[in-house]
Scaffold this active site. Structure first.
Site, PDB file in Angstrom:
ATOM      1  N   LEU A 172      41.590  34.560  24.796  1.00 11.76           N
ATOM      2  CA  LEU A 172      42.478  34.386  26.023  1.00 11.76           C
ATOM      3  C   LEU A 172      44.038  34.034  25.799  1.00 11.76           C
ATOM      4  CD1 LEU A 172      39.376  32.944  28.323  1.00 11.76           C
ATOM      5  CD2 LEU A 172      40.735  35.439  28.505  1.00 11.76           C
TER       6      LEU A 172
ATOM      7  N   ASN B  80      38.813  35.847  36.240  1.00  8.28           N
ATOM      8  CA  ASN B  80      37.766  35.931  35.232  1.00  8.28           C
ATOM      9  C   ASN B  80      36.855  34.593  35.182  1.00  8.28           C
ATOM     10  OD1 ASN B  80      36.711  36.415  32.693  1.00  8.28           O
ATOM     11  ND2 ASN B  80      38.510  36.291  31.535  1.00  8.28           N
TER      12      ASN B  80
ATOM     13  N   CYS C  90      34.700  32.345  31.334  1.00  7.25           N
ATOM     14  CA  CYS C  90      35.588  31.614  30.558  1.00  7.25           C
ATOM     15  C   CYS C  90      34.653  30.291  30.421  1.00  7.25           C
ATOM     16  CB  CYS C  90      36.858  31.015  31.558  1.00  7.25           C
ATOM     17  SG  CYS C  90      37.867  29.755  30.370  1.00  7.25           S
TER      18      CYS C  90
HETATM   19  C1  FMN Z   1      41.611  42.909  23.418  1.00 11.78           C
HETATM   20  C2  FMN Z   1      41.008  42.626  24.789  1.00 11.78           C
HETATM   21  C3  FMN Z   1      41.456  41.661  25.612  1.00 11.78           C
HETATM   22  C4  FMN Z   1      41.044  41.298  26.836  1.00 11.78           C
HETATM   23  N1  FMN Z   1      41.392  40.428  27.682  1.00 11.78           N
HETATM   24  C5  FMN Z   1      40.748  40.098  28.756  1.00 11.78           C
HETATM   25  C6  FMN Z   1      41.491  39.123  29.524  1.00 11.78           C
HETATM   26  O1  FMN Z   1      42.553  38.490  29.262  1.00 11.78           O
HETATM   27  N2  FMN Z   1      40.750  38.979  30.978  1.00 11.78           N
HETATM   28  C7  FMN Z   1      39.630  39.740  31.447  1.00 11.78           C
HETATM   29  O2  FMN Z   1      39.173  39.314  32.551  1.00 11.78           O
HETATM   30  N3  FMN Z   1      39.229  40.504  30.487  1.00 11.78           N
HETATM   31  C8  FMN Z   1      39.744  40.819  29.198  1.00 11.78           C
HETATM   32  N4  FMN Z   1      39.068  41.879  28.506  1.00 11.78           N
HETATM   33  C9  FMN Z   1      38.210  42.794  29.215  1.00 11.78           C
HETATM   34  C10 FMN Z   1      38.688  44.221  29.632  1.00 11.78           C
HETATM   35  O3  FMN Z   1      39.729  43.980  30.553  1.00 11.78           O
HETATM   36  C11 FMN Z   1      37.436  45.057  30.063  1.00 11.78           C
HETATM   37  O4  FMN Z   1      36.777  44.267  31.223  1.00 11.78           O
HETATM   38  C12 FMN Z   1      36.537  45.115  28.698  1.00 11.78           C
HETATM   39  O5  FMN Z   1      37.336  45.770  27.857  1.00 11.78           O
HETATM   40  C13 FMN Z   1      35.642  46.690  29.213  1.00 11.78           C
HETATM   41  O6  FMN Z   1      36.442  47.723  29.544  1.00 11.78           O
HETATM   42  P1  FMN Z   1      36.666  48.908  28.445  1.00 11.78           P
HETATM   43  O7  FMN Z   1      35.579  49.340  27.678  1.00 11.78           O
HETATM   44  O8  FMN Z   1      37.312  49.859  29.107  1.00 11.78           O
HETATM   45  O9  FMN Z   1      37.512  48.202  27.567  1.00 11.78           O
HETATM   46  C14 FMN Z   1      40.073  42.089  27.354  1.00 11.78           C
HETATM   47  C15 FMN Z   1      39.467  43.248  26.529  1.00 11.78           C
HETATM   48  C16 FMN Z   1      40.028  43.475  25.241  1.00 11.78           C
HETATM   49  C17 FMN Z   1      39.424  44.646  24.422  1.00 11.78           C
END
Ligand code: FMN
Length: 319
Positions: free
Chosen positions: A88, A142, A145
């Site tokens: 984060l 989110n 956490c």
């Molecule tokens: C590198 C990275 C950083 C992420 N940072 C956050 C974040 O700061 N807050 C959050 O709620 N989700 C975060 N996620 C989760 C994504 O928003 C998403 O829910 C998750 O990757 C699943 O979707 P996808 O398979 O399309 O990537 C992050 C995902 C990745 C890969």
């Protein structure tokens, strides 16, 4: 295959399908939203992606104070997936308000701020600071956490803790509140209902799935934190199941997130009942992934003679 660009202006006016969706109080020009943590603060993508063509974008998770994140290595590729333990990392809510949002506000795009905190009070404080900010359309909370004061379990794995966080944020802001749920639970439904009862306008399902990977030469974990969150195509069937269960458990709109790389993936979520979808890891493979999916959705609707994308929502047939 008929493509939208190949049709005459008159035809396209007559038959252009409607991609607009409503998520509680939010009105989006289409259902495709860039997911938090995979699209920076939006601005990083603005020279390659026409941000105005997105249904919306969710910025990197914001906390009260800036955070450096976890030590490297914090990304590891897996079969059809990506493990991350970014921790984060973010600029903090003040720098976002002063340095990022004013520039983002120049774009006609639905910007959502993803927020988190280590206590319910921190969530509230961040929500208060963002309340009514110009250029911001809503908050995505989110709940994946760690609850630092109470042993470190994530807020989002417990209905009561989820309720407490969401009720606090609800009190702190008049903006639309979307709650982003954790998939790392045995039953998502009681947590979804707790978020709804505490005042959420919509839910995003889901965040990343806990996983790990090992380098067999060094026998060391591939991530500095040993475990991390799995995203990408590998999780799509898992997240789709959670979305379908959540849609059947609550009365507020659900946004499907997990492993979407094509319009077909997005359509699966919409047929399962999602109002909109988010694209995460696919943005790393192709910065134009979101825009391509918007175009492909339009083509699908045209080819299937469907006038409005909402006609597809929740139309899962029985086997
Ligand atoms: C590198 C990275 C950083 C992420 N940072 C956050 C974040 O700061 N807050 C959050 O709620 N989700 C975060 N996620 C989760 C994504 O928003 C998403 O829910 C998750 O990757 C699943 O979707 P996808 O398979 O399309 O990537 C992050 C995902 C990745 C890969």
């Amino acid at each position: 295959m008929i493509r939208v660009e190949e049709m005459s202006d008159i035809d396209s006016v007559k038959t252009k399908p409607n991609l607009e969706v409503t998520i509680g109080p939010l009105e989006l020009s289409n259902p495709v939203i860039a997911a938090s943590g995979t699209f920076g603060y939006g601005l990083e993508f603005s020279d390659q992606v026409d941000l105005c063509r997105l249904g919306g974008l969710v910025v990197k998770g914001l906390s009260l104070e800036p955070r450096p994140g976890n030590p490297q290595p914090r990304l590891a590729e897996t079969t059809a997936g990506l493990l991350n333990s970014i921790g984060l990392q973010n600029v903090g809510v003040r720098a976002f308000l002063e340095e990022k949002l004013p520039e983002l506000a120049d774009y006609d795009c639905c910007v959502l701020a993803n927020i988190f905190g280590e206590s319910p009070e921190e969530y509230m404080r961040v929500a208060e600071m963002l309340d009514g900010a110009e250029g911001l359309s809503g908050l995505e909370v989110n709940v994946s956490c760690p609850n630092v004061k109470e042993g470190g379990a994530q807020f989002g794995t417990d209905p009561q803790k989820t309720r407490e966080v969401v009720a606090g944020v609800r009190k702190a802001t008049r903006m639309p509140v979307i709650v982003k749920l954790s998939p790392n639970v045995s039953d998502i439904r009681p947590i979804a209902r707790a978020a709804e009862e505490a005042g959420a306008d919509a839910l995003s399902v889901s965040n990343t799935f806990l996983g790990m990977a090992i380098d067999v030469e060094t026998r060391r974990p591939r991530l500095s934190t040993v475990t991390g969150g799995l995203s990408g195509p590998a999780i799509k069937p898992l997240a789709l199941r959670l979305v379908w269960e959540t849609v059947n458990a609550v009365n507020i709109p659900v946004i499907g997130v997990g492993g979407i790389v094509s319009a077909e993936d997005a359509l699966e979520y919409i047929i399962a009942g999602a109002h909109a979808i988010q694209i995460g890891t696919a943005n790393f493979m192709d910065p134009l992934a979101c825009i391509n999916i918007v175009d492909e959705l339009e083509t699908y609707l045209l080819e299937h003679g469907i006038q409005d994308i909402s006609e597809l929502r929740g139309t899962l047939a029985e086997k």
